[in-house]
Scaffold this motif. Structure first.
Motif, PDB file in Angstrom:
ATOM      1  N   VAL A   1      33.093 -67.354  16.711  1.00  0.00           N
ATOM      2  CA  VAL A   1      34.359 -66.993  17.361  1.00  0.00           C
ATOM      3  C   VAL A   1      34.984 -68.244  17.957  1.00  0.00           C
ATOM      4  O   VAL A   1      34.402 -68.895  18.825  1.00  0.00           O
ATOM      5  CB  VAL A   1      34.134 -65.928  18.456  1.00  0.00           C
ATOM      6  N   ASP A   2      36.166 -68.604  17.468  1.00  0.00           N
ATOM      7  CA  ASP A   2      36.933 -69.728  18.016  1.00  0.00           C
ATOM      8  C   ASP A   2      37.929 -69.270  19.074  1.00  0.00           C
ATOM      9  O   ASP A   2      38.322 -70.054  19.943  1.00  0.00           O
ATOM     10  CB  ASP A   2      37.757 -70.412  16.904  1.00  0.00           C
ATOM     11  N   ALA A   3      38.382 -68.013  18.942  1.00  0.00           N
ATOM     12  CA  ALA A   3      39.481 -67.519  19.766  1.00  0.00           C
ATOM     13  C   ALA A   3      39.318 -66.026  19.966  1.00  0.00           C
ATOM     14  O   ALA A   3      38.568 -65.363  19.240  1.00  0.00           O
ATOM     15  CB  ALA A   3      40.820 -67.818  19.089  1.00  0.00           C
ATOM     16  N   VAL A   4      40.041 -65.494  20.953  1.00  0.00           N
ATOM     17  CA  VAL A   4      40.017 -64.052  21.186  1.00  0.00           C
ATOM     18  C   VAL A   4      41.442 -63.516  21.248  1.00  0.00           C
ATOM     19  O   VAL A   4      42.376 -64.219  21.643  1.00  0.00           O
ATOM     20  CB  VAL A   4      39.263 -63.674  22.481  1.00  0.00           C
ATOM     21  N   TYR A   5      41.572 -62.262  20.836  1.00  0.00           N
ATOM     22  CA  TYR A   5      42.814 -61.521  21.010  1.00  0.00           C
ATOM     23  C   TYR A   5      42.538 -60.443  22.041  1.00  0.00           C
ATOM     24  O   TYR A   5      41.601 -59.640  21.894  1.00  0.00           O
ATOM     25  CB  TYR A   5      43.271 -60.910  19.684  1.00  0.00           C
ATOM     26  N   LEU A   6      43.373 -60.398  23.107  1.00  0.00           N
ATOM     27  CA  LEU A   6      43.149 -59.502  24.234  1.00  0.00           C
ATOM     28  C   LEU A   6      44.274 -58.480  24.346  1.00  0.00           C
ATOM     29  O   LEU A   6      45.348 -58.782  24.867  1.00  0.00           O
ATOM     30  CB  LEU A   6      43.085 -60.299  25.543  1.00  0.00           C
ATOM     31  N   PRO A   7      44.060 -57.244  23.873  1.00  0.00           N
ATOM     32  CA  PRO A   7      45.061 -56.191  24.062  1.00  0.00           C
ATOM     33  C   PRO A   7      44.753 -55.310  25.271  1.00  0.00           C
ATOM     34  O   PRO A   7      45.125 -54.131  25.298  1.00  0.00           O
ATOM     35  CB  PRO A   7      44.930 -55.400  22.757  1.00  0.00           C
TER      36      PRO A   7
ATOM     37  N   VAL B   1      41.255 -69.772  11.779  1.00  0.00           N
ATOM     38  CA  VAL B   1      40.823 -69.554  13.149  1.00  0.00           C
ATOM     39  C   VAL B   1      40.089 -68.221  13.215  1.00  0.00           C
ATOM     40  O   VAL B   1      40.611 -67.183  12.805  1.00  0.00           O
ATOM     41  CB  VAL B   1      42.032 -69.550  14.109  1.00  0.00           C
ATOM     42  N   ARG B   2      38.868 -68.247  13.735  1.00  0.00           N
ATOM     43  CA  ARG B   2      38.014 -67.051  13.771  1.00  0.00           C
ATOM     44  C   ARG B   2      38.207 -66.341  15.108  1.00  0.00           C
ATOM     45  O   ARG B   2      37.926 -66.902  16.158  1.00  0.00           O
ATOM     46  CB  ARG B   2      36.554 -67.453  13.558  1.00  0.00           C
ATOM     47  N   VAL B   3      38.693 -65.108  15.034  1.00  0.00           N
ATOM     48  CA  VAL B   3      39.150 -64.386  16.226  1.00  0.00           C
ATOM     49  C   VAL B   3      38.269 -63.180  16.497  1.00  0.00           C
ATOM     50  O   VAL B   3      37.969 -62.396  15.594  1.00  0.00           O
ATOM     51  CB  VAL B   3      40.613 -63.914  16.041  1.00  0.00           C
ATOM     52  N   ALA B   4      37.873 -63.005  17.759  1.00  0.00           N
ATOM     53  CA  ALA B   4      37.257 -61.771  18.222  1.00  0.00           C
ATOM     54  C   ALA B   4      38.305 -60.941  18.937  1.00  0.00           C
ATOM     55  O   ALA B   4      39.076 -61.469  19.744  1.00  0.00           O
ATOM     56  CB  ALA B   4      36.089 -62.058  19.164  1.00  0.00           C
ATOM     57  N   VAL B   5      38.360 -59.657  18.638  1.00  0.00           N
ATOM     58  CA  VAL B   5      39.276 -58.738  19.307  1.00  0.00           C
ATOM     59  C   VAL B   5      38.513 -58.049  20.432  1.00  0.00           C
ATOM     60  O   VAL B   5      37.472 -57.434  20.194  1.00  0.00           O
ATOM     61  CB  VAL B   5      39.832 -57.693  18.312  1.00  0.00           C
ATOM     62  N   LEU B   6      39.015 -58.167  21.648  1.00  0.00           N
ATOM     63  CA  LEU B   6      38.367 -57.547  22.807  1.00  0.00           C
ATOM     64  C   LEU B   6      39.164 -56.314  23.207  1.00  0.00           C
ATOM     65  O   LEU B   6      40.211 -56.413  23.858  1.00  0.00           O
ATOM     66  CB  LEU B   6      38.277 -58.530  23.978  1.00  0.00           C
ATOM     67  N   GLY B   7      38.684 -55.150  22.807  1.00  0.00           N
ATOM     68  CA  GLY B   7      39.357 -53.900  23.128  1.00  0.00           C
ATOM     69  C   GLY B   7      39.876 -53.199  21.900  1.00  0.00           C
ATOM     70  O   GLY B   7      40.082 -53.813  20.843  1.00  0.00           O
TER      71      GLY B   7
END
Length: 333
Positions: free
Chosen positions: A75-81, A13-19
């Motif tokens: 990007v398949d998914a995002v991680y939101l911190p 799963v290809r993840v973009a990190v936002l923040g």
């Protein structure tokens, strides 16, 4: 084709990190760039200099703004911190961009908002997962198994504590506008522990919150009661010496687990079991709970049937947080 079908055929799963939050830099990025079922393909941020530095450290592209990261085809998914008060907007925007979402805890600042986002994710066939990473540390399995085997008899009471030292000025946890406060930041850990160990049907019998001069809750406690009369006394705060533990009192013994919420990768949790006048100490294996969380998120992305139990638990947790806040006796210095 549904998003989960697309991802399942494409490998990790290809993840973009936002923040660029501290938890992302210290724990989640190392876990996701270590190889496995999920991998980081981009970092988006409102702070280009900080994001470029973080991207360079982990060898991933800086994608520009949050919106630009959402537009990337890799990007398949995002991680939101992001801070709690900002999470909801970007969870919704990510879902509407067709991306699965792993968001820091809590998902939002209220149960009504959480329910709406979970419903939207469900309707779009996307995973929306709350990052309660501690649940996936393998050490907890030993506790669950020993409790189920009757090591301390029938469970009568749970005591769970998570407290941290005061945060510096400017820390988002000191901001009412950004969704700060001890209940949302630290209180969800003992609350989720009670949910896991006492089962469904928890009720809030009482609560207290201590506020600082700015009206932000910096300490609190809650008493919960399960459907069979098992009780849980929970303590949380960010005006204390550090402490993280939970203790299970049974009809014939007790168990205590140290550092159940924020264990470093190399930490071997200590489980103490007392019964029949004897004490047994068990050094459990070290584990990377954030790596386990990444694996679990990838499983939920590719297996829609795995999503609903986690979504239901996140909503119950949000409802309990709301109930603690409603029932709490508030005091100020």
């Amino acid at each position: 084709m549904r998003p989960d079908a697309l991802v399942s055929a494409a490998g990790p799963v290809r993840v973009a990190v936002l923040g660029c939050a501290d938890v992302a830099a210290r724990r989640m990025l190392p876990a996701l760039t270590g190889g496995g079922a999920a991998t980081v393909t981009a970092i988006g941020s409102r702070d280009p200099a900080r994001a470029a530095d973080l991207a360079g450290r982990f060898g991933v592209p800086f994608a520009g703004t949050y919106a630009e990261a959402l537009d990337r085809p890799d990007v398949d998914a995002v991680y939101l911190p992001l801070p709690p008060a900002l999470r909801g907007e970007w969870v919704r925007r990510a879902l509407r961009a067709g991306k699965h979402v792993l968001a820091e805890k809590p998902l939002t600042t209220g149960a009504e908002h959480t329910a709406a986002l979970l419903a939207e994710a469900r309707a779009r066939g996307l995973a929306l997962v709350e990052n309660m990473a501690f649940l996936h540390h393998r050490g907890h399995r030993t506790v669950y198994d020993r409790l189920a085997s009757g090591d301390i008899g029938d469970l009568r009471h749970l005591t769970a504590t998570f407290t941290i030292p005061p945060r510096p000025p400017g820390d988002l946890r000191n901001s009412r506008e950004l969704g700060g406060g001890a209940l949302l930041d630290a209180g969800v850990y003992p609350l989720r522990t009670a949910m896991r160990l006492l089962g469904p049907g928890l009720r809030v019998a009482g609560a207290a919150l201590r506020l600082n001069d700015d009206g932000v809750d910096v300490a609190g406690s809650a008493l919960l009661v399960g459907p069979r009369g098992v009780t849980a006394a929970l303590t949380f705060g960010m005006a204390h010496a550090y402490r993280a533990s939970y203790e299970l009192h049974g009809s014939s013994g007790r168990m205590v687990l140290d550092r159940p919420y924020s264990a470093p990768v190399d930490h071997r949790p200590l489980l103490r079991v007392e019964r029949d006048g004897r004490t047994e100490e068990v050094s459990l294996a070290a584990d990377d709970q954030f790596a386990r969380m990444g694996e679990e998120f990838a499983r939920m992305v590719t297996d829609p049937a795995a999503r609903e139990p986690a979504a239901a638990a996140s909503l119950v947790q949000a409802e309990l947080v709301d109930e603690v806040a409603r029932r709490a006796l508030r005091t100020q210095p």
